[in-house]
Scaffold this motif. Structure first.
Motif, PDB file in Angstrom:
ATOM      1  N   GLY A  39     -13.337   5.376  -4.461  1.00 36.18           N
ATOM      2  CA  GLY A  39     -13.703   6.347  -5.492  1.00 36.18           C
ATOM      3  C   GLY A  39     -12.971   7.650  -5.268  1.00 36.18           C
ATOM      4  N   LYS A  40     -12.936   8.082  -4.019  1.00 33.85           N
ATOM      5  CA  LYS A  40     -12.249   9.334  -3.704  1.00 33.85           C
ATOM      6  C   LYS A  40     -10.745   9.200  -3.959  1.00 33.85           C
ATOM      7  N   ALA A  41     -10.229   7.970  -3.704  1.00 33.76           N
ATOM      8  CA  ALA A  41      -8.800   7.746  -3.966  1.00 33.76           C
ATOM      9  C   ALA A  41      -8.498   7.922  -5.446  1.00 33.76           C
ATOM     10  N   ILE A  42      -9.418   7.449  -6.293  1.00 34.56           N
ATOM     11  CA  ILE A  42      -9.219   7.609  -7.742  1.00 34.56           C
ATOM     12  C   ILE A  42      -9.214   9.094  -8.099  1.00 34.56           C
ATOM     13  N   LEU A  43     -10.183   9.824  -7.555  1.00 29.81           N
ATOM     14  CA  LEU A  43     -10.244  11.262  -7.830  1.00 29.81           C
ATOM     15  C   LEU A  43      -8.985  11.970  -7.338  1.00 29.81           C
ATOM     16  N   ALA A  44      -8.533  11.587  -6.142  1.00 27.34           N
ATOM     17  CA  ALA A  44      -7.340  12.218  -5.579  1.00 27.34           C
ATOM     18  C   ALA A  44      -6.127  11.964  -6.457  1.00 27.34           C
ATOM     19  N   THR A  45      -6.027  10.724  -6.952  1.00 24.68           N
ATOM     20  CA  THR A  45      -4.906  10.386  -7.822  1.00 24.68           C
ATOM     21  C   THR A  45      -4.929  11.235  -9.087  1.00 24.68           C
ATOM     22  N   SER A  46      -6.132  11.478  -9.583  1.00 28.06           N
ATOM     23  CA  SER A  46      -6.220  12.250 -10.824  1.00 28.06           C
ATOM     24  C   SER A  46      -5.824  13.700 -10.577  1.00 28.06           C
ATOM     25  N   MET A  47      -6.138  14.212  -9.394  1.00 31.31           N
ATOM     26  CA  MET A  47      -5.839  15.621  -9.133  1.00 31.31           C
ATOM     27  C   MET A  47      -4.353  15.851  -8.915  1.00 31.31           C
ATOM     28  N   ASN A  48      -3.761  15.008  -8.095  1.00 35.74           N
ATOM     29  CA  ASN A  48      -2.325  15.165  -7.870  1.00 35.74           C
ATOM     30  C   ASN A  48      -1.736  13.833  -7.437  1.00 35.74           C
ATOM     31  N   LYS A  49      -1.035  13.214  -8.372  1.00 36.61           N
ATOM     32  CA  LYS A  49      -0.533  11.869  -8.154  1.00 36.61           C
ATOM     33  C   LYS A  49       0.435  11.824  -6.967  1.00 36.61           C
ATOM     34  N   ASP A  50       1.357  12.794  -6.915  1.00 39.16           N
ATOM     35  CA  ASP A  50       2.383  12.764  -5.859  1.00 39.16           C
ATOM     36  C   ASP A  50       1.767  12.972  -4.487  1.00 39.16           C
ATOM     37  N   ALA A  51       0.859  13.950  -4.421  1.00 38.84           N
ATOM     38  CA  ALA A  51       0.210  14.228  -3.143  1.00 38.84           C
ATOM     39  C   ALA A  51      -0.600  13.026  -2.695  1.00 38.84           C
ATOM     40  N   ALA A  52      -1.269  12.368  -3.644  1.00 42.06           N
ATOM     41  CA  ALA A  52      -2.066  11.195  -3.307  1.00 42.06           C
ATOM     42  C   ALA A  52      -1.179  10.112  -2.729  1.00 42.06           C
ATOM     43  N   ARG A  53       0.000   9.975  -3.338  1.00 35.88           N
ATOM     44  CA  ARG A  53       0.918   8.945  -2.843  1.00 35.88           C
ATOM     45  C   ARG A  53       1.387   9.303  -1.430  1.00 35.88           C
ATOM     46  N   LEU A  54       1.607  10.609  -1.195  1.00 35.43           N
ATOM     47  CA  LEU A  54       2.062  11.051   0.124  1.00 35.43           C
ATOM     48  C   LEU A  54       1.060  10.735   1.223  1.00 35.43           C
ATOM     49  N   VAL A  55      -0.235  10.820   0.879  1.00 40.31           N
ATOM     50  CA  VAL A  55      -1.224  10.505   1.915  1.00 40.31           C
ATOM     51  C   VAL A  55      -1.548   9.020   1.967  1.00 40.31           C
ATOM     52  N   GLY A  56      -0.773   8.219   1.274  1.00 43.87           N
ATOM     53  CA  GLY A  56      -0.896   6.773   1.436  1.00 43.87           C
ATOM     54  C   GLY A  56      -1.774   6.065   0.422  1.00 43.87           C
ATOM     55  N   ILE A  57      -2.081   6.730  -0.694  1.00 47.91           N
ATOM     56  CA  ILE A  57      -2.871   6.044  -1.729  1.00 47.91           C
ATOM     57  C   ILE A  57      -1.911   5.314  -2.661  1.00 47.91           C
ATOM     58  N   ARG A  58      -2.161   4.029  -2.869  1.00 43.48           N
ATOM     59  CA  ARG A  58      -1.294   3.272  -3.793  1.00 43.48           C
ATOM     60  C   ARG A  58      -1.756   3.555  -5.207  1.00 43.48           C
ATOM     61  N   THR A  59      -1.096   4.508  -5.843  1.00 45.35           N
ATOM     62  CA  THR A  59      -1.612   5.023  -7.115  1.00 45.35           C
ATOM     63  C   THR A  59      -1.636   3.968  -8.216  1.00 45.35           C
ATOM     64  N   GLN A  60      -0.677   3.035  -8.206  1.00 37.25           N
ATOM     65  CA  GLN A  60      -0.691   2.003  -9.245  1.00 37.25           C
ATOM     66  C   GLN A  60      -1.939   1.125  -9.133  1.00 37.25           C
ATOM     67  N   VAL A  61      -2.291   0.805  -7.880  1.00 35.62           N
ATOM     68  CA  VAL A  61      -3.488  -0.015  -7.675  1.00 35.62           C
ATOM     69  C   VAL A  61      -4.733   0.757  -8.110  1.00 35.62           C
ATOM     70  N   VAL A  62      -4.740   2.053  -7.785  1.00 32.34           N
ATOM     71  CA  VAL A  62      -5.878   2.889  -8.169  1.00 32.34           C
ATOM     72  C   VAL A  62      -6.033   2.916  -9.686  1.00 32.34           C
ATOM     73  N   LEU A  63      -4.915   3.026 -10.380  1.00 34.64           N
ATOM     74  CA  LEU A  63      -4.962   3.049 -11.846  1.00 34.64           C
ATOM     75  C   LEU A  63      -5.506   1.733 -12.392  1.00 34.64           C
ATOM     76  N   PHE A  95     -17.943   7.503  -6.681  1.00 33.68           N
ATOM     77  CA  PHE A  95     -16.968   8.594  -6.657  1.00 33.68           C
ATOM     78  C   PHE A  95     -17.178   9.577  -5.508  1.00 33.68           C
ATOM     79  N   THR A  96     -18.427   9.689  -5.038  1.00 34.04           N
ATOM     80  CA  THR A  96     -18.659  10.695  -4.007  1.00 34.04           C
ATOM     81  C   THR A  96     -18.724  10.095  -2.605  1.00 34.04           C
ATOM     82  N   ARG A  97     -19.042   8.807  -2.489  1.00 34.77           N
ATOM     83  CA  ARG A  97     -19.299   8.254  -1.168  1.00 34.77           C
ATOM     84  C   ARG A  97     -18.279   7.210  -0.709  1.00 34.77           C
ATOM     85  N   THR A  98     -17.519   6.618  -1.640  1.00 32.72           N
ATOM     86  CA  THR A  98     -16.609   5.560  -1.192  1.00 32.72           C
ATOM     87  C   THR A  98     -15.168   6.045  -1.161  1.00 32.72           C
ATOM     88  N   LEU A  99     -14.395   5.430  -0.306  1.00 32.11           N
ATOM     89  CA  LEU A  99     -12.995   5.808  -0.147  1.00 32.11           C
ATOM     90  C   LEU A  99     -12.217   5.516  -1.434  1.00 32.11           C
TER      91      LEU A  99
END
Lengths: 291, 386
Positions: A165-189, A159-163
């Motif tokens: 892991g951080k993507a998962i955390l980002a998705t949890s904090m704000n799903k829409d914002a995470a998607r805007l920066v290019g995180i595929r939230t469905q895959v993360v889930l 969660f602290t060192r890998t991309l």
């Protein structure tokens, strides 16, 4: 006197480590989606039962464990794809209810496939208990503690060192914002469910020699794991570990010094006391809701 | 030509004979045996062997010509261990199926739910459930085949006294079986005298570790032996923890775990423990002059040959229930309900698988505590002690 105390402590830490591992699984999925996955206990059951039935079929223990963990991982992905994903616009409460349904379904399936009997799994290493100052420690308890510690370390790193892991955390904090920066939230889930299933199944396998295993072992262990996660503060990995250990030790001490009748009552009142004074749990994030 | 005629004639004769036979069977109405059992659900380990036993012995009795020259007809429902379902099915058996006798009720809950209906309608009812409340106080129409938990407690305490162990540490499950067993053990100890319960611990049905409770009992002053009254996987965990803690005191379990499944779960840690059980677990070690030996052996062989699965103590309750019903109907010479009930109440010396039944107006169970055999686990298998 001291040896008794030590015995209660060992008992508590062993059960506590089990609770902590289950609580970590809750934490992971909660972090990714704010869903409390009540099918977490079933991953535990799948791990134990699949290992037992595979070894009974003649598969070597180590391979059986790997296959069981893989099976649980596939199940975790399937759970997310087939049950959670189709209801993507539903609110969190609906999703939680879906996980309860899924857990009942998985349990029913397990009952059909594996039957209703309890099964034994041999200890990983020697059956001889270890003597320390007049108290005894099951060698399997060391496995539970060791595997638990490794898993926690891996998770912290993840969660602290890998991309990812951080993507998962980002998705949890704000799903829409995470998607805007290019995180595929469905895959993360999907990933979160898979990792959580892997975690659960490993926990189920290491504790099976102590607790036995059966199709319904996930119900009560899952519930206790949830209590541990809530005490620690949902979403905090550290909280899950501390919450689990605290719950286990309190239970054992209550059974030893108070009365075994009140053991569960003491454990469940603990959650009330903790949440009353610290509504976000021991290690919960201080989140302020913006209105 | 002539050959043809004889052949035809014999054919006619055969048809006529078959017709006559059919009329005869129609004339004798079958004896209806009703049953409601927990065939599915959490108590299916009770109901499943019970139903299999009833089915196979009704079949067997019918092949051998039935009872009083009439065939038996088994009408059964699955109550899934649910008391309210049991009540509905009991009512259906009485009102619409009009059964002559009921043999069933896998669980105490189901039995107690059905008992008032049975009492009201006046149908003889042989229950297959354990608790002492079923026949104490005596209900006019209700009988039962398993021993009570009180008898198990008495049997264990007697064996302890014979070994000179008088200070007992008790640990019990909080489920229905364990808590009732705990009460009966406490009651039996104070009724018997000369034996004392010095520690009293409990554990929950889904607990995974009982070392704390056992450590407590071990630390109790003067404790000489430990008894565990429980059911399911709990007692197996207690047994393992017992071995892990290295407790040297003689260890007893209840009849709740008298099955091969328990030995499998507890493994080598079960060695040396004793428990009260049905002779069905050790048919080959019964002495040749034991009156139960042929009955027990026959039941075990027939059941295992027919169903290709291990015989269970619970199926034996159904066997005894059916055989008691048959004996009562034969004694009464009819299916008149009051006559059958009276016959059932006066059965003496009926040798069953569970024990020898001596019914009386004061005792609708008819078994003695001695019908439990004390077994000891030696090298992973049961050994008859007495």
């Amino acid at each position: 006197m001291f040896s008794e105390f030590l015995q209660y402590l060992f008992t508590g830490i062993t059960i506590g480590a089990t609770y902590a591992l289950i609580a970590l699984g809750f934490t992971l999925i909660y972090n990714a989606s704010h869903v409390i996955n009540f099918a977490q206990g079933e991953f535990l059951m799948i791990g134990g039962m699949a290992t037992v039935s595979l070894t009974a079929m003649g598969v070597p223990m180590l391979l059986a464990i790997v296959l069981a963990v893989v099976l649980a991982g596939v199940l975790g992905v399937a759970l997310q794809r087939l049950a959670i994903a189709p209801a993507k616009n539903a609110d969190v409460v609906t999703l939680i209810i879906i996980t309860i349904g899924a857990s009942i379904f998985i349990r029913g399936l397990a009952q059909l496939v594996w039957g209703k009997e309890y099964h034994v799994m041999p200890n990983f290493s020697s059956d001889e208990p270890i003597q320390i100052f007049g108290a005894v420690l099951n060698s399997q308890s060391l496995w539970v503690l060791g595997v638990g510690a490794v898993l926690v370390a891996v998770l912290v790193y993840f969660f602290t060192r890998t991309l990812t892991g951080k993507a998962i955390l980002a998705t949890s904090m704000n799903k829409d914002a995470a998607r805007l920066v290019g995180i595929r939230t469905q895959v993360v889930l999907m990933l979160a469910f898979m990792v959580s299933a892997l975690l659960g199944s490993v926990a189920g396998i290491v504790v099976a020699p102590i607790t036995f295993t059966s199709y319904d072992i996930g119900i009560i262990l899952g519930l206790k794991g949830f209590v541990a996660a809530a005490i620690g503060g949902l979403g905090s990995g550290m909280g899950a570990v501390v919450g689990g250990l605290a719950l286990g030790v309190v239970e054992a001490m209550a059974a030893g010094y108070l009365s075994s009748d009140y053991k569960d009552a003491v454990a469940f009142s603990m959650i009330l006391v903790v949440l009353f004074f610290m509504p976000r749990g021991l290690f919960g994030a201080k989140v302020v809701e913006r209105v | 030509m002539f050959k043809n005629i004889t052949r035809r004639a014999s054919k006619f004769a055969a048809i006529a004979a078959a017709g006559l036979l059919a009329m005869n069977v129609q004339a004798a109405e079958p004896i209806r045996i009703g049953s409601f059992l927990a065939v599915t659900g959490p108590a299916s380990f009770l109901g499943d062997p019970e139903l299999k036993t009833l089915e196979m012995y009704v079949e067997k009795i019918n092949e051998e010509g039935g009872v009083l020259g009439r065939q038996l007809e088994l009408i059964h429902y699955d109550d899934a261990g649910n008391a309210s379902k049991a009540r509905n099915f009991a009512s259906r058996l009485i009102r619409s199926d009009r059964v002559d006798i009921i043999v069933g009720g896998s669980t105490t809950g189901a039995t107690m739910a059905a008992a008032p209906m049975v009492e009201q309608a006046g149908v003889p009812f042989i229950s297959l459930a354990g608790a002492v409340v079923i026949t104490d106080p005596v209900k006019k129409w209700v009988f039962k085949t398993p021993q009570t938990d009180r008898m198990a407690a008495e049997r264990v305490l007697t064996d302890m006294k014979e070994r000179g162990l008088t200070k007992v540490g008790l640990i019990s499950g909080t489920g229905g079986f364990g808590s009732s067993g705990r009460e009966q053990t406490l009651a039996a100890a104070s009724a018997m005298g000369g034996i004392e319960i010095v520690a009293d611990e409990t554990y929950g049905g889904s607990d995974t570790d009982m070392t704390a409770q056992l450590t407590n009992i071990r630390g109790t002053d003067g404790v000489q032996t430990i008894l565990n009254f429980g059911f399911g996987q709990g007692p197996a965990i207690v047994t393992r923890n017992y071995a892990q803690l290295g407790i040297e005191l003689p260890f007893y379990q209840s009849h709740g775990v008298a099955s091969d499944g328990f030995l499998e779960l507890a493994g080598s840690s079960a060695d040396g423990l004793r428990l009260p059980a049905s002779p069905l677990l050790v048919p080959e070690s019964l002495p040749a002059d034991d009156p139960q030996k042929p009955v027990v052996e026959a039941y075990k062989t027939e059941y295992e040959a027919r169903w290709d699965s291990k015989v269970s103590t619970f199926g034996a309750y159904a066997y005894d229930g059916l055989m008691l019903a048959v004996e009562a109907i034969e004694k009464a010479g009819s299916t008149d309900k009051a006559a059958v009930r009276d016959a059932l109440e006066s059965i003496q010396g009926h040798v069953g698988v569970t024990g020898t039944f001596n019914m009386s107006p004061e005792d609708h169970n008819g078994l003695e505590a001695e019908s439990f055999r004390i077994l000891e686990v030696q090298d992973g298998s049961w050994k008859l002690i007495n």
